[in-house]
Design an enzyme around this catalytic site. Structure first.
Site, mmCIF file in Angstrom:
data_model
loop_
_atom_site.group_PDB
_atom_site.id
_atom_site.type_symbol
_atom_site.label_atom_id
_atom_site.label_comp_id
_atom_site.label_asym_id
_atom_site.label_seq_id
_atom_site.Cartn_x
_atom_site.Cartn_y
_atom_site.Cartn_z
ATOM 1 N N LYS A 109 0.815 -1.216 0.000
ATOM 2 C CA LYS A 109 0.000 0.000 0.000
ATOM 3 C C LYS A 109 0.847 1.264 0.000
ATOM 4 O O LYS A 109 0.525 2.224 -0.691
ATOM 5 C CB LYS A 109 -0.937 0.003 1.215
ATOM 6 C CG LYS A 109 -2.153 -0.878 1.015
ATOM 7 C CD LYS A 109 -3.098 -0.732 2.185
ATOM 8 C CE LYS A 109 -4.296 -1.653 2.020
ATOM 9 N NZ LYS A 109 -5.182 -1.599 3.186
ATOM 10 N N ASN A 164 -6.527 1.616 13.810
ATOM 11 C CA ASN A 164 -6.767 0.883 15.057
ATOM 12 C C ASN A 164 -6.125 1.604 16.240
ATOM 13 O O ASN A 164 -5.234 2.443 16.081
ATOM 14 C CB ASN A 164 -6.240 -0.559 14.931
ATOM 15 C CG ASN A 164 -4.736 -0.598 14.752
ATOM 16 O OD1 ASN A 164 -3.985 -0.533 15.719
ATOM 17 N ND2 ASN A 164 -4.277 -0.666 13.502
ATOM 18 N N CYS A 209 -5.196 10.866 27.170
ATOM 19 C CA CYS A 209 -5.776 11.757 28.196
ATOM 20 C C CYS A 209 -7.265 11.478 28.415
ATOM 21 O O CYS A 209 -7.756 11.512 29.535
ATOM 22 C CB CYS A 209 -5.605 13.212 27.801
ATOM 23 S SG CYS A 209 -4.005 13.905 28.245
ATOM 24 N N CYS A 230 -16.848 -7.060 7.483
ATOM 25 C CA CYS A 230 -15.953 -5.942 7.204
ATOM 26 C C CYS A 230 -16.681 -4.649 7.491
ATOM 27 O O CYS A 230 -17.895 -4.547 7.363
ATOM 28 C CB CYS A 230 -15.418 -5.983 5.770
ATOM 29 S SG CYS A 230 -16.426 -5.175 4.551
ATOM 30 N N CYS A 283 -3.250 11.902 33.437
ATOM 31 C CA CYS A 283 -3.085 10.994 32.290
ATOM 32 C C CYS A 283 -2.130 9.851 32.640
ATOM 33 O O CYS A 283 -1.145 10.052 33.349
ATOM 34 C CB CYS A 283 -2.543 11.781 31.099
ATOM 35 S SG CYS A 283 -2.276 10.785 29.619
ATOM 36 N N CYS A 288 3.361 12.325 28.652
ATOM 37 C CA CYS A 288 2.332 13.376 28.536
ATOM 38 C C CYS A 288 2.365 14.258 29.781
ATOM 39 O O CYS A 288 2.398 15.483 29.695
ATOM 40 C CB CYS A 288 0.947 12.748 28.347
ATOM 41 S SG CYS A 288 -0.411 13.942 28.404
#
Lengths: 392, 392
Positions: A109, A164, A209, A230, A283, A288
């Site tokens: 791809k 994902n 967060c 799908c 968090c 972070c």
């Protein structure tokens, strides 16, 4: 077997030349792209000259229109695009998207995308990397800190186009660690909503967060996906979300307009929730929280340096903070919310939601509108939403 | 001159075969597109089977997701797209758009577009017509009333993608005369705003109902354009507006969600004004007023036929009327408004405008928002706007 006749060979050559000319575009003297088709030559410097042969005249016109100060600056930037819809080779099922073309079936791809893009604009330098960023080894490889056109410098921006959670969390961790500004993007499983989010480590919420359900409860994402089913996908929704992503990328890099921190799109009713997204001091992501501390110290330092007579200007340099325009938030229906949560989108329903406008009681003969004064309040807190989702 | 050597000829044939294979994609057995590249074969019936070779599986999944009742129905519809950015041949300056490819330079725009589209989806039947719709002779030719796949029936929808007023007015007149539903679309001269509008003769405003300045004052459009200056254009803005146009086309044809009557896009601040647009009973366009009368009679007839005990449901069958979501309208800056007016967009500033949300005074540590109760009213009427524009 007898020798082939010279006439037959010459005839075969003429046929092949004809086929090749047809495949390449007749009589063209343009350089060939890797698909064997004639492309345009590279252009050394962007010009605003209004001639038919200049593909940049309509972009450079943005300077004269007072929109962009210096469009040429776009050539100095490096953007890392992570994800073209999953690692793998191009299949016919991907061909509902313009990016991949039927003759590319079987290519990886990233290579197919790079070839299509290079044939559209040979002035852009494309570098491809084809691996899974979520495995530990590959995460080490996931170096965005050295990708700039300037030797040893980081890329100017990272665009997350993965499909994902695991990959989003990997990008989030890397960007927090490096202090790298990035955009996250996504389209829901039912293909009729999507969003983009702008993440500046320490300044805005990171992806962890406000954790979506799957991440928060440590559920394996694969167990949520139904076997042999799908997800839907609509090129229109993807095109619009990609348009928002690239438009906000241009605004960020070329410093015009206001970059949206969170911009959603609900295709069913053409609704576009927009909001600032502040970081969570509690968090779970270590880097972070460190970035938040550094940012707060920087803000305090700036404030201390301000002349005493001046008005207090907190976050003076945050060019891309909140917008000066109206923001309205309304609840999505339950089905949409659940699909959104499963596909990794930030829930768009928050506390304190108003309808900005009610339909007038009587149809009016003109195009003028009179909003109703009574705005109806929709009460649904994030906590309630989380409870609803957990009970599913 | 001596006869060519058989070995040389055979070598030439091998070279040409290699070049041809490269141009067409190596070893492919797919049918060739007109560009000489392998395309995919036609598919007789759309299937929802989840296999890699099915390019429709992700669209058909919209049925299983409960979004669209019958996606296959898309094959029965005919849509007339008017305009691909002006009559003419494809120039390099058009190549900042994905539609046209460098090897197509010199082709007519409609032919180039049709070839690109046919190579992406060979299942769609494309018919091209290349002429100026604004001249009287051509207006007679501009027949949308016979274009259906069903013999003698009109097309299902007209999409206006033209770039000037004259052409919009020609389409408006034809559609009012024929009672043809259509969408109008446009992007401003400075490339950072755009809109789509849904027009059902008699039910919604026609393009002449709320005439923009240039049409209203009968000014020749050409005198407004500056010599030797080309308008800016951004593929992102065009892509987003085109996305809105096609998404609403899908919603209208496949009967899902709500079709927006007017949807604007301001790229600078990611603002999306949305509103119903009612017809003007004093519209200058003869057929518009006739269509309005017919529609009102139809509404009255339906009302009279309703059982007396039932609640009064006016406009019962207007599926794509107002939305049940919040609508907020805020003023655009003066420059934007003037560029918008000149390029033919409906002024987006109307009477009675509220900010739905004010930025909280203090930064909050979470993503929850509390809107301020005090909404600030922005007062700017359409009349004031027209005065401002006339004084320019």
């Amino acid at each position: 077997m007898s020798n082939p006749d010279v006439g037959q060979l010459q005839s075969r050559i003429a046929d092949l030349e004809g086929l090749l000319a047809a495949a390449q575009g007749t009589g063209s003297s343009l350089p060939l792209t890797d698909a064997g088709l004639p492309g345009r030559a590279k252009i050394a410097a962007m010009s605003s000259e209004v001639v038919d042969s200049n593909p940049y005249s309509r972009l450079m016109a943005l300077k004269r229109m007072g929109i962009v100060d210096n469009y040429e600056k776009i050539r100095d930037y490096t953007v890392a695009v992570v994800g073209v819809g999953g690692v793998g080779s191009v299949e016919l099922a991907n061909m509902n998207r313009l990016f991949f073309q039927p003759h590319q079936a079987g290519l990886s791809k990233v290579d197919a995308a790079a070839k299509t893009l290079a044939s559209i604009n040979p002035d852009v330098i494309f570098e491809t990397h084809n691996y899974n960023i979520t495995t530990v080894d590959h995460f080490d490889h996931f170096i965005i800190s050295q990708g700039s056109l300037v030797e040893g410098q980081p890329v100017d921006l990272v665009l997350s186009c993965v499909d994902n959670f695991e990959a989003r969390m990997a990008i989030n961790k890397a960007c927090n660690e490096l202090g790298q500004t990035w955009f996250e993007s996504g389209v829901s499983e039912n293909a009729v909503s999507g969003h983009i989010q702008f993440l500046v480590p320490g300044e805005t919420a990171c992806f962890a967060c406000a954790p979506p359900l799957v991440v928060a409860s440590n559920i394996d994402e694969k167990t949520l996906k139904r076997e042999g089913v799908c997800a839907a996908s609509l090129p229109t929704t993807m095109g619009i979300v990609a348009g928002f992503l690239v438009q906000n990328t241009l605004k960020y890099l070329l410093k015009f307009g206001e970059v949206s921190q969170y911009l959603g799109y609900n295709a069913m009713v053409d609704f576009f929730p927009k909001m600032p997204v502040r970081p969570n001091p509690e968090c779970d992501e270590y880097h972070c929280v460190q970035r938040q501390k550094t940012y707060q110290q920087e803000l305090a330092r700036r404030k201390a340096e301000e002349p005493e007579v001046a008005p207090v200007l907190v976050e003076e340099d945050v060019v891309h903070g909140d917008n000066s325009w109206g923001i309205s938030l309304v609840s999505e229906d339950a089905e949409e919310t659940s699909a959104t949560a499963m596909s990794g989108e930030t829930p768009e329903v928050v506390e304190g939601v108003y309808r900005a406008y009610e339909r007038p009681k009587e149809a009016k003969p003109t195009t003028e509108l009179e909003p109703s004064d009574a705005a109806s309040k929709v009460e649904q807190s994030l906590d309630e939403l989380m409870k609803q989702m957990q009970s599913l």
